[in-house]
Design a protein around this motif. Structure first.
Motif, short mmCIF file in Angstrom:
data_model
loop_
_atom_site.label_atom_id
_atom_site.label_comp_id
_atom_site.label_asym_id
_atom_site.label_seq_id
_atom_site.Cartn_x
_atom_site.Cartn_y
_atom_site.Cartn_z
N ALA A 89 -5.34 0.72 12.06
CA ALA A 89 -4.48 1.86 12.43
C ALA A 89 -4.30 2.80 11.26
CB ALA A 89 -3.12 1.36 12.93
N THR A 90 -4.22 2.25 10.06
CA THR A 90 -4.12 3.09 8.87
C THR A 90 -5.40 3.90 8.68
OG1 THR A 90 -2.70 1.42 7.84
CG2 THR A 90 -3.64 3.09 6.39
N ALA A 91 -6.52 3.23 8.86
CA ALA A 91 -7.80 3.92 8.71
C ALA A 91 -7.97 5.01 9.76
CB ALA A 91 -8.94 2.91 8.82
N ALA A 92 -7.40 4.82 10.94
CA ALA A 92 -7.51 5.81 12.01
C ALA A 92 -6.53 6.96 11.84
CB ALA A 92 -7.28 5.14 13.36
N GLY A 93 -5.68 6.89 10.80
CA GLY A 93 -4.74 7.98 10.55
C GLY A 93 -3.55 8.00 11.48
N LEU A 94 -3.21 6.83 12.05
CA LEU A 94 -2.07 6.78 12.97
C LEU A 94 -0.78 6.40 12.25
CD1 LEU A 94 -3.77 5.02 16.00
CD2 LEU A 94 -2.96 7.38 15.92
N ILE A 95 -0.88 5.60 11.20
CA ILE A 95 0.31 5.13 10.50
C ILE A 95 0.13 5.26 9.00
CG2 ILE A 95 0.97 3.50 12.32
CD1 ILE A 95 -0.17 1.25 10.49
N GLU A 96 1.26 5.12 8.28
CA GLU A 96 1.26 5.03 6.83
C GLU A 96 2.04 3.78 6.46
OE1 GLU A 96 3.23 8.60 5.82
OE2 GLU A 96 1.45 9.87 6.02
N LEU A 97 1.58 3.06 5.48
CA LEU A 97 2.25 1.83 5.07
C LEU A 97 2.89 2.01 3.70
CD1 LEU A 97 -0.24 -0.99 6.14
CD2 LEU A 97 1.98 -0.44 7.15
N MET A 126 0.85 -1.19 0.00
CA MET A 126 0.00 0.00 0.00
C MET A 126 0.88 1.24 0.00
SD MET A 126 -2.82 1.22 2.84
CE MET A 126 -3.84 -0.20 2.57
N SER A 127 0.55 2.24 -0.76
CA SER A 127 1.34 3.46 -0.82
C SER A 127 1.03 4.33 0.36
CB SER A 127 1.07 4.21 -2.12
OG SER A 127 -0.28 4.59 -2.17
N ALA A 128 1.98 5.21 0.68
CA ALA A 128 1.79 6.12 1.80
C ALA A 128 0.67 7.07 1.49
CB ALA A 128 3.09 6.88 2.09
N THR A 129 -0.02 7.53 2.53
CA THR A 129 -1.08 8.49 2.36
C THR A 129 -0.51 9.82 1.92
OG1 THR A 129 -0.95 9.09 4.67
CG2 THR A 129 -2.54 7.41 4.09
N THR A 130 -1.35 10.60 1.22
CA THR A 130 -0.90 11.89 0.72
C THR A 130 -0.69 12.85 1.89
OG1 THR A 130 -2.19 11.55 -1.27
CG2 THR A 130 -1.50 13.80 -0.79
N PRO A 131 0.46 13.56 1.94
CA PRO A 131 0.69 14.49 3.04
C PRO A 131 -0.31 15.64 3.01
CG PRO A 131 2.33 14.76 1.33
CD PRO A 131 1.54 13.55 0.97
N PRO A 132 -0.51 16.30 4.14
CA PRO A 132 -1.45 17.42 4.20
C PRO A 132 -1.12 18.46 3.13
CG PRO A 132 -0.68 16.85 6.39
CD PRO A 132 0.13 16.05 5.43
N ARG A 133 -2.17 19.05 2.58
CA ARG A 133 -1.98 20.04 1.52
C ARG A 133 -1.28 21.27 2.09
NH1 ARG A 133 -5.51 23.84 -1.08
NH2 ARG A 133 -7.10 23.39 0.49
#
Length: 931
Positions: free
Chosen positions: A302-310, A1-8
């Motif tokens: 944990a990913t869904a809760a916004g605690l980690i990025e995979l 899974m790619s890392a989530t997009t950083p805050p704009r």
């Protein structure tokens, strides 16, 4: 899974402009360094992401500091250098060897971290020749200490390379980190940008009043705005969000992470705890640990809760999320996780991290674990990680069940902390060791350590008696450390300015001779101690010959390891001070300081290179080469600044006095006097008395010179006693205080009678000439000229020509006087000794001869570093060799040379030798004064 997009990234126009300018410099082949500072969540990481995205044409390497109890030496530096390691075999041999040992790729002597820094600088420079290099470090305050200090050294030495370094530093935790580098201070978003961020993040239309309240409560902190609003609708924000005014922003964000953590399944929370306890984020290691704990490694909640990025690794979205996970866990949960990580970690490839996890799993003393930590500490020391060694030894001491062994390990940890320049922690561990049942030998070593800590903090006379007591205790136990410690005690008295009394150098010398100590590891150092002790205990007649016998073995001693070299470098100041102020031996001073500079350069020992350069600069002052002295002083101060040490004042003071610019000299002397008072460094009082006397004798302000010289003469110190006597005699004669002059002459003759040097003979003959009858004065002046010339003490040769010419003029021998005064004026003028040159010019004018003052051509003024590089290049040294000599990159050397060519009006390296000779012969090559 790619890392989530950083805050704009919203707002931040000024910050982005600064980073854009940095990248323009980088892509134009110019170096840049920048520190982005701000509180947690303020947007530092987003700005670092921005500079990485914009710098995609460069080779980018990133590292992340992680708050952890363990510190693995050079781990972060190794991570940053990984993309460039293919070039390690092209480095000069000393640099390659240092880097390989630091990174655990080879065995060898522990490397000096400044040599490691030079190796990294060369590695990055060579990589940048094909493509610009961009290093990005987030949370730099949590890097392992030796990596951080090495990166700081590199950042301060960059100049003309296509290398940029950008650091993110959290405050207030990192307020003392990377101070002095260019920085961007990030504040909260302004109202408009904060509103834009909220509108994009919140589901629904947010009322203006609610939005204003949120912005005010979070102070525009973007992470706080995003995290506190995550998962809440506009209505919930309007009615359900309670402000906690007393909490810090970091704690409020962390509390929100805890809220989300508590909603996760147990097995996911345990997986996150494994990740929080293992900062490398190695997914294979975490899976093995999870298997040992018999949990399902499900990170999706944990990913869904916004605690980690995979991605390739598991990464917490923010360091506060990591700390929330670790702190929220119960102690027994943390121990279980560390136990599983210790079991899962390979004991062969990563024994240090395994030992640390095993230590964190302990809930009481455990000798096996403590032994593992002690071995890890030894490996850290071999890599040059003194801070890591100290931390590991401290934890080993805490886990040691046996009281005696616990004290021994605490003492070892205290010594490691002292070597790592952490005197406060060293003191704390020393106190722990003191509570343990130590052996008499260990207690003596503890006393020595406490005295060394005190001496490092203050050059006052408080440390000397403690070092003396420690030396005597070590001698009683038959330790070879005793002789070394006696030498340290004498050295402490040199700085403290004490010869007599129970805490003086003489007392230490008598004790050293009567102690019957075993030989140390160095026969040459033992002979030096014998010579110094004889000098102090028996006086100059016996002591100077004993000291001279020690010179040859000390200066030629074969040094086969870094440890032996460092010991020699630490002892050389006592040797040099002895040969200067008691044997009056300028050639010996030259030989010792030259070897000290060469050894410090060859081993990359930048901690001791500045004082070695200062001593070498002092030689050049007495040779009359003020330009060379200025170059050495400038280099010493630049290295001291780059390594975080205070500048060394002595040679700068001497040079300022001889140059004769009263305002400039007092600008140097005043802070030195203040520093002497603050640190208790009484020997500085002696040197400032001497220097002010030189200054005001040169300016022909003899009353002021007399007062200054008297302060130097009255200084009861090991050094700077004879030299003020010379100044006092001249000033007293000019002021008509002949009784004072005669008393000082008797003391000077006593001090110089056993010395066989030309310096001693010249000082004695010239001082006698000032008080001699006309029948004897002429021959005494001629003798002084010959004696000073024998040792190449050219400032004193020029001074003697001046005094001889003044005497000849007063004896109405104008023609002879002109010859001496003209020589004096020309010598002083070429040196840049403006005060004495003007005094000679006035005397020449009184004989009827007029001399035009030299005009300095500012356009040709070289900085000390430019002049040094020009001299080395003119001597045939290549840019890489010059860079290794001066701890610069070859690109920086070339950048300086281009400036030199422009100033000297030449276009190539081949023209340098003749251009420098031509400029020097016309008296036009000036060394620019440094601010």
């Amino acid at each position: 899974m790619s890392a989530t997009t950083p805050p704009r990234l919203v707002g931040r126009r000024d910050e982005r402009a600064s980073l854009d300018d940095l990248l323009v410099d980088l892509h134009s082949g110019r170096s840049a360094a920048c520190v982005i500072r701000g509180e947690a969540g303020i947007g530092k990481s987003v700005l670092l992401d921005y500079v990485v995205a914009q710098g995609r044409r460069a080779t980018v390497s990133r590292a992340q500091g992680i708050e952890a109890d363990i510190e693995l030496a050079y781990a972060s530096l190794h991570q940053l250098c990984a993309p460039f390691m293919s070039g390690i075999y092209d480095l000069p041999d000393p640099q390659r060897d240092a880097l390989q040992v630091a990174f655990g790729m080879a065995a060898g002597d522990p490397p000096d971290r400044f040599l490691v820094g030079l190796a990294v600088l060369t590695l990055l420079t060579r990589a940048s020749e094909t493509r610009p290099v961009l290093l990005v470090v987030d949370d730099a305050q949590w890097l392992d200490r030796v990596s951080l200090l090495t990166l700081e050294f590199v950042a301060r030495r960059l100049l003309a390379e296509a290398v940029a370094m950008v650091f993110g530093v959290r405050e207030p935790e990192g307020a003392s980190v990377l101070v002095g580098l260019p920085e961007i201070r990030v504040q909260g978003l302004d109202a408009g940008a904060a509103a834009e961020l909220l509108d994009a993040a919140v589901d629904g239309l947010l009322e203006e009043k609610v939005r204003d309240r949120l912005v005010a409560e979070t102070h525009g902190n973007p992470l706080a705005l995003l995290e506190l609003c995550r998962g809440r609708s506009a209505a919930e924000l309007a009615y359900g969000l309670d402000a906690v005014e007393t909490a810090t922003m970091s704690s409020r964000i962390e509390q929100d992470f805890v809220r989300r953590l508590n909603a996760l399944p147990d097995h996911t929370r345990t997986l996150l705890l494994i990740a929080a306890a293992e900062p490398l984020g190695d997914p294979r290691l975490m899976l093995r640990a999870a298997d040992l704990l018999q949990i399902t490694p499900d990170a999706a909640p944990a990913t869904a809760a916004g605690l980690i990025e995979l991605g390739e690794t598991l990464r917490f979205r923010h360091p506060l999320a990591r700390s929330a996970v670790y702190r929220q866990a119960a102690p027994e949960e943390r121990r279980a996780v560390h136990r599983s990580l210790a079991t899962a970690t390979d004991p062969v490839t990563d024994p240090d991290r395994r030992a640390w996890h095993a230590a964190q799993a302990c809930d009481g003393p455990d000798e096996d674990v403590a032994t593992g930590l002690e071995r890890a500490a030894d490996r850290a020391r071999q890599r040059g990680g003194m801070s890591a060694e100290a931390v590991l030894l401290e934890r080993a001491a805490e886990l040691t069940p046996d009281p005696w062994l616990r004290g021994t390990r605490a003492l070892a940890a205290a010594s490691a902390y002292f070597s790592a320049a952490s005197p406060d922690r060293a003191t704390e561990l020393a106190s722990l060791a003191e509570l343990s049942p130590l052996t008499a030998l260990d207690r003596a070593r503890l006393d020595r350590l406490r005295a060394r800590i005190l001496f490092a903090r203050s050059r006052s006379d408080e440390a000397a008696p403690l070092l003396l007591q420690a030396a005597q205790a070590l001698a009683a136990e038959g330790s070879p450390l005793a002789r070394e410690t006696f030498l340290e005690a004498i050295s402490a008295t040199v700085f403290a300015g004490r010869v007599h009394g129970p805490a003086g150098a003489r007392a230490a010398a008598v004790a050293a001779r009567s102690a019957g100590t075993k030989p140390s590891a160095s026969a040459a150092s033992d002979q030096l101690l014998d010579g110094v002790a004889t000098l102090l205990a028996d006086g100059h007649e016996a002591g100077v010959p004993a000291l001279q016998r020690a010179f040859e073995p000390f200066v030629t001693e074969e040094l086969t390891s870094r440890e032996e070299t460092m010991r020699w470098l630490l002892h050389v100041p006592v040797a040099i001070e002895s040969f200067i102020h008691h044997a009056w031996d300028l050639p010996a001073w030259d030989a010792l300081s030259s070897r000290a500079v060469r050894l410090a350069r060859d081993t990359g020992a930048l901690s001791v290179l500045p004082p070695a350069l200062i001593y070498a600069g002092g030689v050049e002052i007495h040779h009359g080469d003020f330009a060379a002295a200025a170059r050495m002083i400038d280099e010493a101060n630049a290295i001291a600044a780059a390594t975080g040490n205070a500048p060394h004042a002595y040679a700068a003071l001497v040079l300022a006095g001889w140059r004769g610019d009263e305002e400039a000299a007092m600008d140097v002397i005043r802070p030195a006097l203040a520093n002497a008072s603050e640190r208790g460094e009484v020997s500085l009082l002696g040197v400032t008395g001497y220097i002010r006397a030189v200054l005001y004798n040169g300016l022909a302000q003899y009353e002021t010179a007399l007062e200054a010289a008297r302060a130097g003469v009255e200084h009861d110190g090991y050094n700077f006693t004879g030299l003020p006597l010379v100044e006092h005699i001249e000033a007293a004669v000019r002021c008509g205080e002949l009784d004072q002059a005669q008393q000082s002459l008797h003391r000077l003759i006593d001090l110089t009678s056993a010395a066989t040097s030309g310096w001693a003979g010249g000082a004695s003959a010239r001082s006698r000439a000032l008080l001699a009858s006309d029948d004897d004065a002429d021959q005494l002046y001629r003798t002084a000229l010959a004696e000073f010339a024998r040792d190449r003490v050219m400032v004193e040769v020029a001074r003697t020509h001046l005094l001889y010419g003044e005497w000849l003029r007063r004896s109405r021998r104008r023609s002879d006087a002109r010859e001496q005064l003209r020589t004096a004026h020309d010598m002083f003028d070429a040196m840049g000794a403006t005060g004495f040159a003007e005094r000679a010019r006035r005397e020449l004018h009184a004989t009827g001869e007029h001399v035009r003052a030299r005009t300095i051509e500012v356009a040709t003024a070289l900085t000390p570093q430019e002049a040094q590089i020009a001299a080395l290049a003119a001597g045939g040294m290549t840019n890489p060799k010059i860079g290794a000599e001066l701890f610069l990159s070859p690109h920086t050397v070339e950048w300086h040379l281009r400036k030199v060519y422009s100033k000297l009006g030449i276009s190539s390296r081949r023209q340098l030798p003749s251009a420098l000779r031509s400029q020097g012969s016309h008296g036009r090559l000036e060394i620019a004064a440094q601010p």
